[in-house]
Design an enzyme around this catalytic site. Sequence first.
Site, PDB file in Angstrom:
ATOM      1  CE  LYS A   1      15.042 -23.785  30.698  1.00 51.45           C
ATOM      2  NZ  LYS A   1      15.208 -23.727  32.113  1.00 51.45           N
TER       3      LYS A   1
ATOM      4  CG  LEU B   1      21.978 -21.867  31.403  1.00 56.39           C
ATOM      5  CD1 LEU B   1      23.089 -21.365  31.019  1.00 56.39           C
ATOM      6  CD2 LEU B   1      20.981 -20.664  31.745  1.00 56.39           C
TER       7      LEU B   1
ATOM      8  CB  SER C   1      15.593 -29.200  26.511  1.00 59.29           C
ATOM      9  OG  SER C   1      15.388 -29.957  27.903  1.00 59.29           O
TER      10      SER C   1
ATOM     11  CG  ASP D   1      13.093 -27.386  30.443  1.00 57.09           C
ATOM     12  OD1 ASP D   1      11.812 -26.864  30.876  1.00 57.09           O
ATOM     13  OD2 ASP D   1      14.051 -27.152  30.993  1.00 57.09           O
TER      14      ASP D   1
END
Length: 297
Positions: free
Chosen positions: A11, A99, A103, A136
């Site tokens: 992400k 990033l 998670s 996260d």
Amino acid sequence: MSTRRFRSFAKINLGLEVIGKLPNGYHELKTLFATTTLHDTIDITPTRGAISIRSDHPGVPGDETNLAHRAAVAMQRLAGRRSGVALVIHKRIGVGGGLGGGSSNAATVLRALDLIWGLGLGPKGLIETAKSLGADVPYFLFGGPALGLGRGDDIRPLDLRLDQKVLLVPGPGGVSTARVFKRFGEDGGPSGAPSRIDSFLRRSLSLGTLRNDLERAATEESPALSEIARRIRRAGRGAGAVQAAMSGSGSSFFLLFHDAASRAAAGAELRDASIPVVRCSFVSRRSYVNRFEITRS
Ligand code: C5P
């Protein structure tokens, strides 16, 4: 027993605003998440009971301290099952932070075991377990553009089309999330400025105006990162980037472009300065679901 392979996407935080402090000591956030095509893959093989984990990256723990291992233990408990899994993580996201690699791996294990064991829990049934693993992790149950509120774990999926070309600059690491938040407090804490994320979602501000409130604290924690940030911004400006920002609490950054040629120019400049970059694009929520499992061979 057969092995199944899953994608575990990275992400970025297109914007990250710190609103205040929560009674539990965590910070209250408003963050705009997006998924990128950069991903690890995780091979999952059912076992009679044991849970094992290994990876091809020396920085990834191969024991029960790994968040993905803890996710498998939590799923055993949630499902009331004795069966276990062997997990093999092929690491491409890197471990420099920002990033969401660890998670994402944990959420991938939750989603994959939900599928493999036929539990039918879905994001709603997995959310509390995800929250218990880290702030996260819940985002990665949904994927695609989403707002993160509270600790960043109260997820509101958004209908937002993102088609920019992404240049990720995975960070050198060495920036601890807890230290960055602590430094942020020492620097004066939340600014109380109006939310740019809200304005962006109302279409009154552009993507390029989104800010990451933690960048100052992260670059103060790491002078090396401060220098890298300066070079990234310079390369982005020179090539006409739509946005240049840090992701999460660092140390990764990203640049967004309207076209591939501009991205290539910035990428070449950063590579020349020995700063590694990764070209990728955004993943919609639908692709996040459809591209989760890599076709079984
Ligand atoms: O949830 P996670 O383990 O990733 O958080 C690491 C640390 O970052 C927490 O222990 C806390 O100090 C800080 N943090 C915070 N507010 C958040 C998320 C993390 O203060 N919303």
